[in-house]
Motif scaffolding. Structure first.
Motif, PDB file in Angstrom:
ATOM      1  N   TYR A 135      26.781  14.560  46.349  1.00 34.05           N
ATOM      2  CA  TYR A 135      25.887  14.440  45.519  1.00 34.05           C
ATOM      3  C   TYR A 135      24.817  15.346  45.140  1.00 34.05           C
ATOM      4  O   TYR A 135      24.262  15.277  44.070  1.00 34.05           O
ATOM      5  N   GLN A 136      24.666  16.456  45.948  1.00 26.70           N
ATOM      6  CA  GLN A 136      23.922  17.478  45.818  1.00 26.70           C
ATOM      7  C   GLN A 136      24.456  18.140  44.469  1.00 26.70           C
ATOM      8  O   GLN A 136      23.904  18.720  43.787  1.00 26.70           O
ATOM      9  N   VAL A 137      25.921  18.565  44.615  1.00 28.81           N
ATOM     10  CA  VAL A 137      26.493  19.191  43.557  1.00 28.81           C
ATOM     11  C   VAL A 137      26.259  18.623  42.318  1.00 28.81           C
ATOM     12  O   VAL A 137      25.861  19.114  41.320  1.00 28.81           O
ATOM     13  N   ILE A 138      26.523  17.246  42.134  1.00 29.66           N
ATOM     14  CA  ILE A 138      26.471  16.261  41.181  1.00 29.66           C
ATOM     15  C   ILE A 138      24.883  16.647  40.479  1.00 29.66           C
ATOM     16  O   ILE A 138      24.839  16.920  39.140  1.00 29.66           O
ATOM     17  N   LEU A 139      24.011  16.479  41.416  1.00 29.79           N
ATOM     18  CA  LEU A 139      22.703  16.577  40.672  1.00 29.79           C
ATOM     19  C   LEU A 139      22.159  18.143  40.164  1.00 29.79           C
ATOM     20  O   LEU A 139      21.742  18.211  39.392  1.00 29.79           O
ATOM     21  N   ALA A 140      22.792  18.974  41.133  1.00 31.74           N
ATOM     22  CA  ALA A 140      22.328  20.271  40.618  1.00 31.74           C
ATOM     23  C   ALA A 140      23.129  20.741  39.367  1.00 31.74           C
ATOM     24  O   ALA A 140      22.517  21.172  38.483  1.00 31.74           O
ATOM     25  N   LEU A 141      24.454  20.468  39.213  1.00 31.01           N
ATOM     26  CA  LEU A 141      25.294  20.727  38.183  1.00 31.01           C
ATOM     27  C   LEU A 141      24.700  19.836  36.994  1.00 31.01           C
ATOM     28  O   LEU A 141      24.534  20.345  35.689  1.00 31.01           O
ATOM     29  N   GLY A 142      24.446  18.590  37.136  1.00 33.35           N
ATOM     30  CA  GLY A 142      23.801  17.628  36.050  1.00 33.35           C
ATOM     31  C   GLY A 142      22.531  18.374  35.344  1.00 33.35           C
ATOM     32  O   GLY A 142      22.288  18.391  34.178  1.00 33.35           O
ATOM     33  N   ILE A 143      21.687  18.734  36.360  1.00 29.40           N
ATOM     34  CA  ILE A 143      20.335  19.549  35.818  1.00 29.40           C
ATOM     35  C   ILE A 143      20.660  20.677  34.926  1.00 29.40           C
ATOM     36  O   ILE A 143      20.147  20.694  33.804  1.00 29.40           O
TER      37      ILE A 143
END
Ligand SMILES: Nc1ncnc2c1ncn2[C@@H]1O[C@H](COP(=O)(O)OP(=O)(O)OP(=O)(O)O)[C@@H](O)[C@H]1O
Ligand SMILES: [Mg+2]
Lengths: 267, 273
Positions: A135-143
């Motif tokens: 989930y951290q990866v999703i958020l980080a890449l998403g931003i």
């Protein structure tokens, strides 16, 4: 004529490859030939066989089962990333493009600031702050992906906001919100769709890259990038272990770029 | 007792502020429009006709433009009222149709959806009621097979058909005022005549007042009771149509009138070569 055929080719081949990958992911949710996390020392580096279609890894886990699960993780991360990027990108792009002026200045400077960092670096900073995991990866890449979507949408909105039919909507008493999201947004769909396809590919590669570096998806979760990174140490003893996840990543990216090209030229 | 008018514009001045030097494009514009009236606005290109019309319709952005004067619609000043108030009037009481039917419709939306848009914004009608109204309106603007047109996209229609669709979309809330900015200029002559007849009929049946903008004086003469003549941002002459045509006071008006191509009786029967 020839050109039209080529467009169709992209769309059809891209669609077929993507379809197969999606089918694989779907099947993987309900059925894998072996437990993807079950270790079996006697099968360490077992070669390709009917029992293990893609051989076994250094813990004797079935690579095929792990590829099924790993592509699901990778797909999920990429889809989540693109969703966040598109969602906020559309909102920011619409506001800046439509209103211009101060709103545009302020928001676009923020976007520029985010854009100035390479997305992997940005994700790194983010991970070091919030820890690693799916989930951290999703958020980080998403931003990290928001700026490119915001720019595309912004330029589309600048193009459309002075069209006669948009003026007409205003003269019918439509609110700004309605004009932006009901009248203008549907006109940007083709451009947005191909941006989503490209973004999806970049996200697949970024996830693979981050997991490869060990800051992405954490073990024992399988992801394609994670598997590649683990396989690297055994490249000569068990080449199949690296080849299969690699090939699936390539197919995923290829399928989506062909599909994106096909959609773009359908315009 | 002062008489109440439907629309009363007094001393409207429009000044652009989007360049370094402010530029005034409309000076002291006055207009009175009563119920059921058709008033014409003529003048050469760039004389400020569209700007005045757009100001009345409330389209000109309030940022880049300074406007002085009053635009009273049923006693409410459209220049100073809240934007939410203005939006309630737009499309509902005052509608606009433009010159270019090719670009005035959204290419990715079905015709029916676009005709219904004002209803969606201004009324609480159900989907079925809106559909019924849209079909009736498409029929009213004399489109054959309204059910089919409803489900078509703009690019499937001819210019004349699109202009009819525009009129249908503008008239669906039965507005009190229709501003028609050169609605026939982009169309060929036979279609022009049909559209003008249509506007005339709608004006009679629905009592909609029309501000008809054109640089074609012969069209103005056909449908307008009164005319305003504009030049360089000023109204140079105004009055009942026949009076202006028969006894123009201004040199400019005389020139415009003399520029109308005359068709002499019998001329079209003359044998060629
Ligand atoms: N953004 C702007 N800044 C400054 N001046 C402008 C701007 N937009 C339009 N104008 C000027 O306003 C004047 C009036 O234009 P308007 O469109 O009202 O003319 P018009 O009478 O409708 O002409 P036409 O018959 O060609 O439609 C023109 O001289 C034009 O140059
Ligand atoms: Mg004009």
């Amino acid at each position: 004529m020839n050109n039209a055929k080529k467009k169709n080719f992209n769309l059809i081949v891209g669609g077929a490859i993507t379809g197969i990958i999606l089918l694989m992911i779907l099947v993987g949710i309900f059925y894998t030939p072996h437990d993807p996390n079950a270790m079996d020392a006697s099968n360490k580096f077992a070669g390709v066989s009917f029992k293990h279609l893609m051989g076994c890894d250094n813990f004797g886990r079935d690579v095929f089962s792990r590829v099924l699960e790993g592509s699901r993780t990778t797909f999920f991360v990429a889809a989540g990333t693109v969703f966040i990027g598109t969602f906020f990108g559309v909102i920011i792009g619409a506001l800046t493009g439509y209103y211009g002026g101060v709103v545009d200045e302020v928001l676009m400077r923020v976007i520029d600031a985010i854009f100035a960092f390479p997305s992997i670096l940005l994700a790194l900073v983010f991970i070091s702050l919030f820890g690693s995991g799916k989930y951290q990866v999703i958020l980080a890449l998403g931003i990290a992906f928001v700026p490119s979507f915001a720019r595309i949408v912004r330029s589309e909105f600048i193009k459309y906001k002075n069209m006669d039919y948009v003026k007409n909507a205003r003269l019918q008493g439509a609110s700004d919100f309605r004009i932006m999201f009901v009248h203008i947004l549907p006109n940007t769909v083709t451009v947005l769709l191909s941006a989503i396809m490209i973004g999806f590919n970049n996200a697949v590669l970024a996830e693979a890259g981050m997991s490869f570096l060990g800051i992405g998806v954490q073990p024992p979760d399988a992801s394609l990038g994670r598997m590649l990174s683990e396989a690297q140490a055994y490249l000569f003893r068990a080449p199949a272990y690296a080849i299969f996840p690699g090939v699936v990543i390539i197919l995923m990216v290829l399928g989506f770029s062909l599909l994106g090209d096909g959609i773009k030229s359908e315009e | 007792m002062e008489e109440k008018h439907l629309l009363e514009v007094t001393d409207l001045n429009i000044e652009f502020h989007d360049h370094l030097i402010p530029e005034t494009v409309v000076f002291d514009f006055d207009l009175i429009l009563d119920e059921g009236e058709i008033v014409g606005l003529v003048g050469e290109s760039g004389s400020g006709k569209s700007m005045s019309a757009l100001a009345i319709a409330g389209l000109l952005s309030r940022k880049d433009m300074k406007k002085r004067g009053e635009i009273l619609f049923e006693g409410k000043d459209l220049l100073t009222c809240e934007r939410s108030e203005l939006r309630k009037i737009q499309g509902n009481d005052i509608s606009v149709i433009f010159q270019e039917p090719m670009t005035s419709l959204n290419p990715v939306m079905k015709v029916g959806w676009q005709v219904e848009e004002s209803l969606r914004i201004h009324t609480n009608l159900t989907k079925e009621e809106r559909y019924a109204k849209a079909i009736a309106m498409l029929e009213d603007v004399e489109l054959d097979n309204p059910e089919k047109v409803y489900n078509q996209y703009p690019h499937e229609l001819s210019g004349g058909m699109r202009q009819r669709v525009m009129i249908a979309a503008a008239m669906i809330c039965a507005p009190k005022i229709l501003i028609a900015d050169e609605p026939t200029t982009a169309l060929d002559v036979t279609i022009q005549a049909q559209i003008v007849d249509l506007l005339k009929r709608l004006n009679k049946e629905k009592k909609t007042s029309i501000l008809f903008i054109s640089h074609d004086l012969s069209l103005i003469r056909q449908i307008c009771q009164r005319v305003l003549v504009m030049k360089g941002g000023y109204i140079v002459e105004s009055g009942p149509t026949e009076q202006i045509f028969n006894h123009p006071k201004e040199e400019y008006t005389k020139k415009l009138i003399s520029a109308i191509p005359k068709v002499e009786p019998g001329a079209k029967f003359r044998k060629k070569g």
